[in-house]
Write a protein that holds these residues in place. Structure first.
Motif, PDB file in Angstrom:
ATOM      1  N   VAL A   1      19.575 -62.111  51.528  1.00 22.04           N
ATOM      2  CA  VAL A   1      19.296 -62.036  50.088  1.00 22.04           C
ATOM      3  C   VAL A   1      17.958 -62.696  49.786  1.00 22.04           C
ATOM      4  CG1 VAL A   1      20.045 -62.867  47.826  1.00 22.04           C
ATOM      5  CG2 VAL A   1      21.687 -61.801  49.352  1.00 22.04           C
ATOM      6  N   SER A   2      17.672 -63.800  50.453  1.00 21.79           N
ATOM      7  CA  SER A   2      16.374 -64.465  50.271  1.00 21.79           C
ATOM      8  C   SER A   2      15.223 -63.553  50.697  1.00 21.79           C
ATOM      9  CB  SER A   2      16.353 -65.763  51.077  1.00 21.79           C
ATOM     10  OG  SER A   2      15.083 -66.350  51.036  1.00 21.79           O
ATOM     11  N   LEU A   3      15.396 -62.870  51.829  1.00 25.40           N
ATOM     12  CA  LEU A   3      14.362 -61.927  52.278  1.00 25.40           C
ATOM     13  C   LEU A   3      14.206 -60.781  51.286  1.00 25.40           C
ATOM     14  CD1 LEU A   3      12.409 -61.033  54.554  1.00 25.40           C
ATOM     15  CD2 LEU A   3      14.332 -59.759  55.517  1.00 25.40           C
ATOM     16  N   ARG A   4      15.317 -60.296  50.769  1.00 24.77           N
ATOM     17  CA  ARG A   4      15.268 -59.215  49.780  1.00 24.77           C
ATOM     18  C   ARG A   4      14.515 -59.662  48.526  1.00 24.77           C
ATOM     19  NH1 ARG A   4      17.455 -56.688  45.443  1.00 24.77           N
ATOM     20  NH2 ARG A   4      18.136 -54.539  45.685  1.00 24.77           N
ATOM     21  N   LEU A   5      14.777 -60.876  48.085  1.00 26.49           N
ATOM     22  CA  LEU A   5      14.072 -61.392  46.904  1.00 26.49           C
ATOM     23  C   LEU A   5      12.579 -61.544  47.161  1.00 26.49           C
ATOM     24  CD1 LEU A   5      16.621 -64.055  45.627  1.00 26.49           C
ATOM     25  CD2 LEU A   5      16.080 -61.849  44.598  1.00 26.49           C
ATOM     26  N   LYS A   6      12.218 -61.956  48.377  1.00 23.68           N
ATOM     27  CA  LYS A   6      10.794 -62.075  48.706  1.00 23.68           C
ATOM     28  C   LYS A   6      10.119 -60.716  48.738  1.00 23.68           C
ATOM     29  CE  LYS A   6      10.995 -66.395  51.220  1.00 23.68           C
ATOM     30  NZ  LYS A   6      10.850 -67.055  52.528  1.00 23.68           N
ATOM     31  N   TYR A   7      10.825 -59.696  49.243  1.00 24.19           N
ATOM     32  CA  TYR A   7      10.260 -58.350  49.251  1.00 24.19           C
ATOM     33  C   TYR A   7      10.108 -57.793  47.838  1.00 24.19           C
ATOM     34  CZ  TYR A   7      10.367 -57.402  54.281  1.00 24.19           C
ATOM     35  OH  TYR A   7      10.129 -57.383  55.620  1.00 24.19           O
TER      36      TYR A   7
ATOM     37  N   SER B   1       2.156 -62.084  52.553  1.00 24.01           N
ATOM     38  CA  SER B   1       2.498 -60.847  53.240  1.00 24.01           C
ATOM     39  C   SER B   1       3.990 -60.749  53.521  1.00 24.01           C
ATOM     40  CB  SER B   1       1.717 -60.730  54.547  1.00 24.01           C
ATOM     41  OG  SER B   1       2.178 -61.686  55.463  1.00 24.01           O
ATOM     42  N   HIS B   2       4.454 -59.514  53.634  1.00 28.13           N
ATOM     43  CA  HIS B   2       5.843 -59.278  53.988  1.00 28.13           C
ATOM     44  C   HIS B   2       6.095 -59.644  55.448  1.00 28.13           C
ATOM     45  CE1 HIS B   2       6.814 -57.503  50.199  1.00 28.13           C
ATOM     46  NE2 HIS B   2       5.866 -56.584  50.321  1.00 28.13           N
ATOM     47  N   VAL B   3       5.040 -59.620  56.237  1.00 24.87           N
ATOM     48  CA  VAL B   3       5.181 -59.973  57.648  1.00 24.87           C
ATOM     49  C   VAL B   3       5.604 -61.429  57.770  1.00 24.87           C
ATOM     50  CG1 VAL B   3       3.932 -60.199  59.830  1.00 24.87           C
ATOM     51  CG2 VAL B   3       3.489 -58.251  58.339  1.00 24.87           C
ATOM     52  N   ARG B   4       5.011 -62.280  56.974  1.00 28.43           N
ATOM     53  CA  ARG B   4       5.362 -63.708  57.007  1.00 28.43           C
ATOM     54  C   ARG B   4       6.813 -63.913  56.592  1.00 28.43           C
ATOM     55  NH1 ARG B   4       3.106 -69.038  56.831  1.00 28.43           N
ATOM     56  NH2 ARG B   4       4.973 -70.309  56.809  1.00 28.43           N
TER      57      ARG B   4
ATOM     58  N   LYS C   1       6.883 -59.870  42.966  1.00 32.09           N
ATOM     59  CA  LYS C   1       5.506 -59.427  42.743  1.00 32.09           C
ATOM     60  C   LYS C   1       4.531 -60.592  42.888  1.00 32.09           C
ATOM     61  CE  LYS C   1       6.774 -55.301  41.528  1.00 32.09           C
ATOM     62  NZ  LYS C   1       7.023 -54.400  42.593  1.00 32.09           N
ATOM     63  N   GLU C   2       5.060 -61.806  42.890  1.00 31.09           N
ATOM     64  CA  GLU C   2       4.216 -62.982  42.997  1.00 31.09           C
ATOM     65  C   GLU C   2       3.871 -63.234  44.457  1.00 31.09           C
ATOM     66  OE1 GLU C   2       6.503 -66.094  41.308  1.00 31.09           O
ATOM     67  OE2 GLU C   2       6.735 -65.067  39.405  1.00 31.09           O
ATOM     68  N   SER C   3       2.863 -64.028  44.671  1.00 33.90           N
ATOM     69  CA  SER C   3       2.493 -64.360  46.039  1.00 33.90           C
ATOM     70  C   SER C   3       3.327 -65.548  46.516  1.00 33.90           C
ATOM     71  CB  SER C   3       1.010 -64.707  46.116  1.00 33.90           C
ATOM     72  OG  SER C   3       0.739 -65.833  45.314  1.00 33.90           O
ATOM     73  N   PHE C   4       3.548 -65.598  47.815  1.00 37.81           N
ATOM     74  CA  PHE C   4       4.283 -66.697  48.400  1.00 37.81           C
ATOM     75  C   PHE C   4       3.341 -67.876  48.580  1.00 37.81           C
ATOM     76  CE2 PHE C   4       7.324 -63.643  48.847  1.00 37.81           C
ATOM     77  CZ  PHE C   4       7.066 -62.683  49.815  1.00 37.81           C
TER      78      PHE C   4
END
Length: 104
Positions: free
Chosen positions: A75-81, A92-95, A84-87
């Motif tokens: 779920v955390s990965l899904r939220l990161k994907y 990047s999605h790779v990170r 729209k904000e930067s991490f």
């Protein structure tokens, strides 16, 4: 007066599914399918413990906690994907995927 409950019919479910497929990217849909798989594995473990046996209770707890951990991290990965904000540090999605694999 009779109060009628509005229930979802086949048309509403088809419309909802079509909208989900149109709006949601493929990566997110794959994650959603994986989340459903993890929930089903947890349900099978609970069903097994109720019907057959929960003899090694620590095994039951560890399998449920494993399912819960994978679910939370996914779920955390899904939220990161979906974000729209930067991490912090790298956007990047790779990170995000690397963090997910490292934590699992």
């Amino acid at each position: 007066r009779k109060i009628q409950k509005k229930m979802f019919g086949k048309d509403e479910i088809k419309k909802l599914h079509a909208q989900y497929k149109a709006v949601t990217p493929l990566q997110i849909r794959v994650l959603d399918i994986f989340l459903a798989y993890v929930v089903s594995i947890g349900a099978i473990v609970i069903l097994y413990s109720q019907l057959i046996s929960s003899f090694p209770f620590n095994s039951l707890l560890s399998s449920l906690m494993c399912c819960l951990g994978v679910f939370v991290l996914t779920v955390s990965l899904r939220l990161k994907y979906m974000s729209k904000e930067s991490f912090p540090g790298n956007s990047s999605h790779v990170r995000a995927t690397e963090d997910y694999i490292c934590c699992n």
